[in-house]
Design a protein around this motif. Sequence first.
Motif, short mmCIF file in Angstrom:
data_model
loop_
_atom_site.label_atom_id
_atom_site.label_comp_id
_atom_site.label_asym_id
_atom_site.label_seq_id
_atom_site.Cartn_x
_atom_site.Cartn_y
_atom_site.Cartn_z
N PRO A 74 0.96 -1.43 -0.02
CA PRO A 74 -0.19 -0.17 0.22
C PRO A 74 0.94 1.25 -0.09
CG PRO A 74 0.01 -1.01 2.20
CD PRO A 74 0.70 -1.99 1.28
N ASP A 75 0.48 2.23 -0.77
CA ASP A 75 1.07 3.53 -0.80
C ASP A 75 2.41 3.40 -1.25
OD1 ASP A 75 -1.44 4.75 0.15
OD2 ASP A 75 -0.64 4.15 2.06
N GLY A 76 2.83 2.52 -1.99
CA GLY A 76 4.35 2.30 -2.37
C GLY A 76 5.30 2.56 -1.29
N SER A 77 5.09 1.63 -0.11
CA SER A 77 5.87 1.82 0.99
C SER A 77 7.17 0.98 0.83
CB SER A 77 5.09 1.26 2.16
OG SER A 77 4.91 -0.20 1.87
N LEU A 78 8.07 1.12 1.57
CA LEU A 78 9.45 0.47 1.53
C LEU A 78 9.66 -0.10 2.72
CD1 LEU A 78 11.58 3.87 0.66
CD2 LEU A 78 11.06 1.78 -0.81
N CYS A 79 8.50 -1.10 3.13
CA CYS A 79 8.53 -2.09 4.36
C CYS A 79 9.38 -3.08 4.27
CB CYS A 79 7.20 -2.28 4.87
SG CYS A 79 5.98 -0.71 5.28
N THR A 80 9.30 -3.73 2.86
CA THR A 80 10.11 -4.82 2.38
C THR A 80 11.48 -4.41 1.89
OG1 THR A 80 8.26 -5.90 1.97
CG2 THR A 80 10.18 -7.04 1.08
N MET A 81 12.61 -5.21 2.50
CA MET A 81 13.84 -4.93 1.95
C MET A 81 14.77 -6.31 2.11
SD MET A 81 14.83 -2.65 5.38
CE MET A 81 16.42 -2.07 4.43
N THR A 161 2.39 7.39 3.10
CA THR A 161 2.62 6.93 4.56
C THR A 161 2.53 5.61 4.96
OG1 THR A 161 1.62 9.32 5.48
CG2 THR A 161 1.94 7.40 6.95
N ALA A 162 3.67 4.87 5.04
CA ALA A 162 3.82 3.56 5.24
C ALA A 162 3.36 3.00 6.49
CB ALA A 162 5.33 2.96 4.87
N PRO A 163 2.80 2.00 6.30
CA PRO A 163 2.49 1.28 7.75
C PRO A 163 3.42 0.99 8.62
CG PRO A 163 2.06 -0.31 6.04
CD PRO A 163 2.24 1.11 5.30
N CYS A 164 4.67 0.83 8.00
CA CYS A 164 5.81 0.45 8.94
C CYS A 164 6.57 1.70 9.20
CB CYS A 164 6.90 -0.66 8.22
SG CYS A 164 7.32 0.23 6.69
N ASN A 165 6.07 2.87 8.99
CA ASN A 165 6.61 4.27 9.47
C ASN A 165 8.23 4.43 8.39
OD1 ASN A 165 6.33 6.51 10.79
ND2 ASN A 165 7.82 5.85 12.28
N THR A 166 8.16 3.71 7.54
CA THR A 166 9.45 3.95 6.88
C THR A 166 9.20 5.20 5.70
OG1 THR A 166 10.23 1.85 6.75
CG2 THR A 166 11.07 3.09 5.24
N ARG A 167 9.96 6.04 5.69
CA ARG A 167 9.84 7.12 5.03
C ARG A 167 10.88 7.09 3.75
NH1 ARG A 167 6.50 10.91 6.85
NH2 ARG A 167 4.80 9.66 8.05
N ALA A 168 12.20 6.67 3.94
CA ALA A 168 13.24 6.57 2.87
C ALA A 168 14.01 5.46 3.15
CB ALA A 168 13.93 7.84 2.97
N ALA A 169 14.78 5.12 1.93
CA ALA A 169 15.78 4.10 2.05
C ALA A 169 17.24 4.58 1.30
CB ALA A 169 15.37 2.88 1.33
N VAL A 170 18.09 4.29 2.12
CA VAL A 170 19.53 4.77 1.87
C VAL A 170 20.37 3.89 1.37
CG1 VAL A 170 21.56 6.12 2.46
CG2 VAL A 170 19.32 6.88 3.31
N VAL A 171 21.11 3.78 0.35
CA VAL A 171 21.86 2.68 -0.27
C VAL A 171 23.34 3.17 0.05
CG1 VAL A 171 22.64 1.03 -1.94
CG2 VAL A 171 20.22 1.69 -1.60
N GLU A 172 24.36 2.38 0.65
CA GLU A 172 25.66 3.06 1.05
C GLU A 172 26.61 1.81 0.91
OE1 GLU A 172 24.31 5.84 5.00
OE2 GLU A 172 24.45 3.52 5.03
N VAL A 173 27.67 1.94 0.99
CA VAL A 173 28.98 1.24 0.90
C VAL A 173 29.83 1.69 2.03
CG1 VAL A 173 30.96 0.25 -0.42
CG2 VAL A 173 29.08 0.80 -1.68
N THR A 174 30.14 0.66 2.97
CA THR A 174 30.91 1.01 4.05
C THR A 174 32.37 0.29 4.31
OG1 THR A 174 28.76 1.21 5.25
CG2 THR A 174 30.90 0.99 6.65
N ALA A 175 33.32 0.69 4.45
CA ALA A 175 34.47 -0.09 4.55
C ALA A 175 34.84 -0.38 5.82
CB ALA A 175 35.88 0.91 4.00
#
Length: 377
Positions: A74-81, A161-175
């Motif tokens: 619903p609402d194009g949420s980002l709850c799954t990752m 407004t996602a039901p899991c309260n997730t508003r954004a996802a950031v993709v990163e590389v960490t050393a």
Amino acid sequence: MLKQLRTIALVAAGVLTIPLPAVAQETGEKPVLRVGTRTLSADGSRHRDAGIDRVVTLGQTAVSYIYAGRVNDPDGSLCTMGAIAPGGELTDRDRQRMEGALHVWKVTTATVSFDDGRQTFDLDWERFDAGAAAPTLSGKQRLTLADGDVYTLDLVRARGTAPCNTRAAVVEVTAGVKEDPAMAETVLRYDVWLVRQDATGRRESQHLITSGVHGATTDFQFPPLRSPVQKFQADQYDFTVATRIAGSLRGRVTREGSVRLELETRRSDRLDHTNAVPSSLPPRSSGGRKVMTMALGEAIEIQLPPASGYGSTPASEKDAGRIRDRVAGGGARSEPRVESVPAQIRNGRLQVNYGPFFQGERLSIIVEVRKVDGAGF
């Protein structure tokens, strides 16, 4: 303690050549790269994360896949990752996990070198959005990251407004670094001195003791050094230049029994007076990083770069009022400085050029590292 102080005096007198070059000795650590995503809640706090951690082999190419959101959520949420690290080609199960995802990132890395705790690698990434026939976004570059450094590739926002309260996802590389298991629980004690010698040869020092686990970053900070500023007029505030020195240490015991030490330092200079309202802004600072190999119990001096920069503020309470009136009337906010003059008053403002002001001063950090054996120091 007396022996310790003699050692410091000997080093401070210039017996050792500073800075010392790093010596290639085996510390047993291996480079690690993490490719992952983390989601942010409405208040900006970290919510969930997923990623792939790999111990890196130099020259080897590694491919990682990150996905976030579902088309039918619903609402194009980002709850799954999730994150996938295929050994070779993607399997049918891998494809099923990413099928229907709102966003999929393919991240390819190839580590070129690993020196003095810094990892250099080639990065090639693409983002595929649901319904798009080609990558929506991509990037390619060579990066050098130290242990713990993070590089952000991309950010996507939830469409509602996602039901899991997730508003954004950031993709990163960490050393990162995988420590030698034989050394991983070694505790190191750091004795750190800040030594200042002024233009007349007068010396003062501060000393602190801190400790950290092999390979961990340990922060330190000294109380400010205060240098009085000349009075040019009777009603002038009592000014000092506050010099603040801080930094971090990261030591690793080598297999030969010495220590490879990474030292980072930061210096900031700021005009202060007793009637001033403390600033909420962090002072501008300069610093550097040195890597050196030293024996346990050996004291090494690292001379800090000379002061630079500029400070300017109303010289007195009356001057502050005059400057406010002048600015309100459309006058100039500040006066041009004279670079060669250490300190002066121009149109009601005290100006200090830190380079000339600290001419002839010498600041250095002295570090001694020892192992804590559990039976005391």
